[in-house]
Design an enzyme around this catalytic site. Structure first.
Site, short mmCIF file in Angstrom:
data_model
loop_
_atom_site.label_atom_id
_atom_site.label_comp_id
_atom_site.label_asym_id
_atom_site.label_seq_id
_atom_site.Cartn_x
_atom_site.Cartn_y
_atom_site.Cartn_z
N ARG A 48 15.37 -29.19 24.82
CA ARG A 48 13.92 -29.28 24.58
C ARG A 48 13.32 -27.87 24.61
O ARG A 48 12.47 -27.53 23.80
CB ARG A 48 13.24 -30.17 25.63
CG ARG A 48 11.76 -30.25 25.35
CD ARG A 48 10.90 -31.11 26.28
NE ARG A 48 11.56 -31.88 27.28
CZ ARG A 48 11.74 -31.49 28.55
NH1 ARG A 48 11.31 -30.32 28.96
NH2 ARG A 48 12.34 -32.27 29.40
N TYR A 100 -7.17 -28.87 6.09
CA TYR A 100 -6.25 -30.01 5.96
C TYR A 100 -6.81 -31.19 6.77
O TYR A 100 -7.26 -31.01 7.91
CB TYR A 100 -4.86 -29.61 6.47
CG TYR A 100 -3.94 -30.79 6.62
CD1 TYR A 100 -3.72 -31.66 5.55
CD2 TYR A 100 -3.33 -31.08 7.84
CE1 TYR A 100 -2.91 -32.78 5.70
CE2 TYR A 100 -2.50 -32.19 7.98
CZ TYR A 100 -2.31 -33.03 6.91
OH TYR A 100 -1.51 -34.15 7.05
N ASP A 172 -3.89 -20.39 9.87
CA ASP A 172 -2.96 -21.36 9.31
C ASP A 172 -2.53 -20.80 7.95
O ASP A 172 -3.29 -20.82 6.98
CB ASP A 172 -3.66 -22.72 9.17
CG ASP A 172 -2.75 -23.79 8.56
OD1 ASP A 172 -1.74 -23.43 7.92
OD2 ASP A 172 -3.07 -24.99 8.71
N LYS A 197 6.33 -27.15 4.39
CA LYS A 197 5.89 -26.77 3.05
C LYS A 197 6.78 -25.66 2.47
O LYS A 197 7.96 -25.87 2.32
CB LYS A 197 4.41 -26.40 3.11
CG LYS A 197 3.55 -27.45 3.85
CD LYS A 197 3.56 -28.77 3.14
CE LYS A 197 2.99 -29.99 3.84
NZ LYS A 197 2.46 -29.98 5.14
O1 P1T Z 1 2.45 -32.09 8.04
P1 P1T Z 1 2.66 -31.11 9.14
O2 P1T Z 1 3.96 -30.37 9.05
O3 P1T Z 1 2.40 -31.69 10.48
O4 P1T Z 1 1.57 -29.94 8.91
C1 P1T Z 1 0.20 -30.15 8.97
C2 P1T Z 1 -0.55 -29.19 8.10
C3 P1T Z 1 -1.17 -28.11 8.67
N1 P1T Z 1 -1.85 -27.20 7.94
C4 P1T Z 1 -1.94 -27.30 6.59
C5 P1T Z 1 -2.70 -26.29 5.81
C6 P1T Z 1 -1.31 -28.37 5.95
O5 P1T Z 1 -1.40 -28.45 4.61
C7 P1T Z 1 -0.61 -29.35 6.71
C8 P1T Z 1 0.02 -30.55 6.07
N2 P1T Z 1 -0.50 -30.84 4.81
C9 P1T Z 1 -0.15 -31.88 4.02
C10 P1T Z 1 0.74 -32.83 4.36
C11 P1T Z 1 -0.83 -31.92 2.71
O6 P1T Z 1 -0.36 -32.60 1.78
O7 P1T Z 1 -1.84 -31.22 2.57
#
Ligand code: P1T
Length: 381
Positions: A48, A100, A172, A197
């Site tokens: 962890r 987001y 971010d 991403k």
């Molecule tokens: O999905 P996750 O790995 O938990 O990440 C969240 C997140 C945080 N910040 C930004 C700018 C993001 O685009 C995302 C996740 N976004 C999508 C799933 C989307 O389709 O926009």
């Protein structure tokens, strides 16, 4: 010697395995580690908190962001959550009016309930941020470019406001990726990535990361990372280590395909508006040229005179683009933010930010651009 980006993408944090010589970092599929006597071990106690495969990836991501310290999480939201845990009731956070949907949701539905105050401002306006700062401000959280309207924030300008104030300035950096933008170099204290991403790049892993150069901040984050345990497993770390090796090549291809597509869409009679920072008409274009190394693979479009039904019809009409949430993979995706990724934001709030019912978001992949254009033209017809 300080290696260049592509070399670090392939090698940072990774050496041939000491036990076997394996060139690729092994998947250390273990929850625990043998100790010679209590507390006497090789630096790993329990997965962890630390795992060698994950650690290799954390070093690699940190290196690509010109950071000393990196932490990987089970999702981008788990990484965001870890940062928010540093706050106490009464603390104030300044963040963007275009975000987001999941970030908006954790702010308003989880942490606002605990007494943390969120101020949503236009983060493309440094003065708006300056005016929102109070002696209770503890965190500034900025997406640049924003999801989904691709607004840019002046990282250096905000960094100047927060320097030596004790306010943590977090970016971010998901939409840009470390290949296009390194916020720590411009005065940010902390960078968050949805590794899901561009960093992962193949739509096969959900993961997040935080990087910083601030030892004290890292230690505070590490406490919650380990105490709350939102850390990813070694298989996923391996997949991202594999994906990240081509980040530079993929980003070049994403940017080039997006450039061609943005220009086609910009001339298209059915498109009322194109959001892409590479267009000279984009309000953040000059800033993008200063703080980014390319304009990215994300494009949002507003369909002219389309209601929800017509927008849905178009969104469902693609053959190469896939209608799906997420972004940043090699394959092209199309998304309807108002009902999909940003559905958790109240209609009035999202429409004020430009996330209207006839807005579609494209994650331009690295397929042949002529096929992508033909697909777009056919769907719009
Ligand atoms: O999905 P996750 O790995 O938990 O990440 C969240 C997140 C945080 N910040 C930004 C700018 C993001 O685009 C995302 C996740 N976004 C999508 C799933 C989307 O389709 O926009």
């Amino acid at each position: 010697m300080e290696y260049k980006f592509a070399t670090r993408a392939i090698h940072a944090g990774q050496q041939a395995d000491e036990a076997t010589g394996a060139v690729m970092t092994p998947i250390y599929q273990t929850s625990t580690y043998k100790q010679e006597s209590p507390g006497e071990h090789k630096g790993f106690e329990y997965s962890r908190g630390t795992n060698p495969t994950r650690q290799a990836l954390e070093h690699c991501i940190a290196s690509l962001e010109n950071a000393k310290y990196g932490l990987a999480f089970a999702s981008g939201m788990a990484a965001t959550d870890c940062v928010l845990r540093l706050l106490n009731a009464g603390d104030e956070v300044i963040t963007g009016d275009d975000l987001y949907g999941g970030s908006y949701r954790i702010f308003t539905k989880v942490y606002q309930q605990l007494g943390i105050v969120f101020k949503f401002v236009d983060t493309s306006d440094v003065e708006a941020i300056r005016n929102a700062i109070s002696d209770r401000t503890k965190l500034i959280w900025v997406e640049t470019p924003t999801n989904p309207t691709l607004k840019l924030a002046d990282i250096q300008g905000i960094g100047r406001l927060t320097k030596d104030t004790g306010i943590c300035f977090a970016v971010d950096n998901t939409f840009a990726s470390p290949y296009l933008q390194n916020p720590l170099d411009y005065g940010a204290d902390l960078v968050m990535h949805s590794v899901t991403k561009y960093i992962g790049g193949h739509s096969d892993v959900v993961m997040g990361a935080l990087v910083t150069n601030d030892r004290q901040l890292y230690d505070q984050l590490w406490f919650y990372y380990n105490a709350c345990g939102g850390t990813p497993g070694p298989q996923d770390a391996f997949l991202v280590l594999r994906g990240i090796k081509t980040l530079h090549l993929r980003m070049q291809a994403h940017c080039e395909n997006a450039r061609v597509i943005a220009e086609v869409l910009n001339r298209h009679p059915k498109i009322a508006r194109v959001y892409w920072p590479g267009l000279p008409t984009h309000p953040g274009h000059e800033l993008a040229k200063r703080q980014m190394r390319g304009f990215g693979g994300m494009i949002s479009i507003v369909i002219k005179d389309a209601d929800l039904t017509e927008t849905f019809r178009i969104a469902s009409n693609f053959k190469v683009f896939t209608l799906a949430e997420s972004l940043g993979g090699v394959e092209s995706l199309i998304n309807h933010p108002a009902t999909m990724t940003h559905g958790s934001i109240p209609k009035e709030t999202r429409e004020k930010a430009g996330v209207v019912d006839n807005l579609l978001r494209l994650s331009v992949g690295i397929e042949d651009v002529e096929d992508l254009i033909a697909d777009l033209e056919a769907a719009l017809r």
